[in-house]
Design a protein around this motif. Structure first.
Motif, PDB file in Angstrom:
ATOM      1  N   UNK A 156       0.847  -1.196   0.000  1.00  0.00           N
ATOM      2  CA  UNK A 156       0.000   0.000   0.000  1.00  0.00           C
ATOM      3  C   UNK A 156       0.879   1.242   0.000  1.00  0.00           C
ATOM      4  N   UNK A 157       0.790   2.035  -1.051  1.00  0.00           N
ATOM      5  CA  UNK A 157       1.582   3.261  -1.132  1.00  0.00           C
ATOM      6  C   UNK A 157       0.728   4.501  -1.125  1.00  0.00           C
ATOM      7  N   UNK A 158       1.001   5.406  -0.173  1.00  0.00           N
ATOM      8  CA  UNK A 158       0.314   6.706  -0.142  1.00  0.00           C
ATOM      9  C   UNK A 158       1.357   7.803  -0.002  1.00  0.00           C
ATOM     10  N   UNK A 159       1.058   8.994  -0.528  1.00  0.00           N
ATOM     11  CA  UNK A 159       1.964  10.130  -0.331  1.00  0.00           C
ATOM     12  C   UNK A 159       1.170  11.430  -0.302  1.00  0.00           C
ATOM     13  N   UNK A 160       1.660  12.348   0.495  1.00  0.00           N
ATOM     14  CA  UNK A 160       0.976  13.626   0.659  1.00  0.00           C
ATOM     15  C   UNK A 160       1.763  14.762   0.018  1.00  0.00           C
ATOM     16  N   UNK A 161       2.979  14.459  -0.450  1.00  0.00           N
ATOM     17  CA  UNK A 161       3.812  15.531  -1.006  1.00  0.00           C
ATOM     18  C   UNK A 161       3.448  15.888  -2.439  1.00  0.00           C
ATOM     19  N   UNK A 162       2.949  14.906  -3.190  1.00  0.00           N
ATOM     20  CA  UNK A 162       2.587  15.200  -4.580  1.00  0.00           C
ATOM     21  C   UNK A 162       1.756  14.058  -5.154  1.00  0.00           C
ATOM     22  N   UNK A 163       1.094  14.358  -6.269  1.00  0.00           N
ATOM     23  CA  UNK A 163       0.351  13.327  -6.980  1.00  0.00           C
ATOM     24  C   UNK A 163       1.321  12.473  -7.766  1.00  0.00           C
ATOM     25  N   UNK A 164       1.052  11.186  -7.806  1.00  0.00           N
ATOM     26  CA  UNK A 164       1.891  10.280  -8.591  1.00  0.00           C
ATOM     27  C   UNK A 164       1.047   9.085  -9.015  1.00  0.00           C
ATOM     28  N   UNK A 165       1.039   8.816 -10.299  1.00  0.00           N
ATOM     29  CA  UNK A 165       0.283   7.666 -10.804  1.00  0.00           C
ATOM     30  C   UNK A 165       1.205   6.457 -10.925  1.00  0.00           C
ATOM     31  N   UNK A 166       0.620   5.298 -11.189  1.00  0.00           N
ATOM     32  CA  UNK A 166       1.413   4.090 -11.422  1.00  0.00           C
ATOM     33  C   UNK A 166       2.361   4.320 -12.596  1.00  0.00           C
ATOM     34  N   UNK A 167       1.855   4.954 -13.650  1.00  0.00           N
ATOM     35  CA  UNK A 167       2.693   5.190 -14.824  1.00  0.00           C
ATOM     36  C   UNK A 167       3.836   6.155 -14.509  1.00  0.00           C
ATOM     37  N   UNK A 168       3.563   7.171 -13.683  1.00  0.00           N
ATOM     38  CA  UNK A 168       4.620   8.109 -13.277  1.00  0.00           C
ATOM     39  C   UNK A 168       5.787   7.373 -12.637  1.00  0.00           C
TER      40      UNK A 168
END
Lengths: 103, 103, 103, 103
Positions: B77-89
């Motif tokens: 499970x990966x979450x982040x609050x610093x920036x948006x990031x998709x699987x493709x990113x």
């Protein structure tokens, strides 16, 4: 649906020491009234699916609030429909075969 | 809370061939309208926490309904609050560094 | 013993961006001559047990050398004695059931 | 390179009860002279990389020999170069923050 999970929360971007964040998660589990047992590489948690997963989500939320910008968790999820089995049952089954007793 | 997960569902008590059960989970993800990508040892899924986790629960439910008395899943499970990031990113970032292109 | 693994290396103490470290691991796998396929939450690797595990160890070594003081990896390990099965076989089995084709 | 791992071995094709296979793995770890601690969803193991990984391989071998045609294991692998840390140190750090004592 009863579930036994093993949760390991890894905060990124906060240095190498993660014990403070793990401690926060223990507080979440305690407050949730769930049965849990920490080990050296995660925490076993037992309960109803929705309650356990709500606690996992809460762990991510509090670890972010505490300053971790990124989290990568590992969660093992065990469910069974054939019979009831607790975390202690699983451990007892193996000790019984080995003829050993848990300390 | 946006989440990228990797789900690997292992049904127990149904023999060595698990492809039918994995296929059921793909149908659950498709029906849920989630973005997902199967690989050789699991499936990447992306979306809002509650929707993704509802799909994970649904996977356990359908695999039990299909006859598996016991399931052990692994979920990253990966979450982040610093920036948006998709699987493709995530994949693109590595390919950019390597100077390679995904096929 | 043939093995299919899924490796996810998480460096700690180096900030939130880990793509540089993942790229190093891809170089290790390429140099090892192993069959591998990166996805959004890890990398599938296939080969003989000792060669694959030597590459996993090398990944930890290069990520430490590159500056990460701490690493926490997840490795899924699949072996079977009943028949040969490649990473592509696993994916194909599911697509066949679903009546879909990999892109 | 010192390593702390968490190993969960799941035999497929042998029914729902896996305690016999887990017990075999405990015997492997005992015979290897490694420091280990079973919990409800795996076993923590500590030692030098090559010795620990040799034991993990041995676990797959004995579980296959005992009759499981397919195995899917999960292994978490922790290494660090900044300081020595044992499995007990990790647990103690969290208990110290929480002001609790392990039972």
């Amino acid at each position: 649906m009863h579930v036994i999970v093993d949760l390991c929360v890894i905060p990124l971007g906060v240095g190498v020491s993660v014990a403070n964040y793990v401690a926060e998660c223990q507080r979440v589990l305690e407050a949730a009234g769930l049965s849990y047992q920490m080990h050296a590489y995660g925490t076993n948690i037992e309960g109803e699916w929705d309650e356990v997963m709500a606690a996992v989500k809460k762990c991510h939320e509090v670890v972010h609030e505490k300053g971790a910008p990124r989290i990568s968790s590992s969660l093992k999820i065990g469910t069974r429909t054939d019979r009831d089995q607790s975390m202690q049952d699983k451990i007892d089954s193996v000790h019984e075969i080995l003829g050993t007793r848990p300390e």
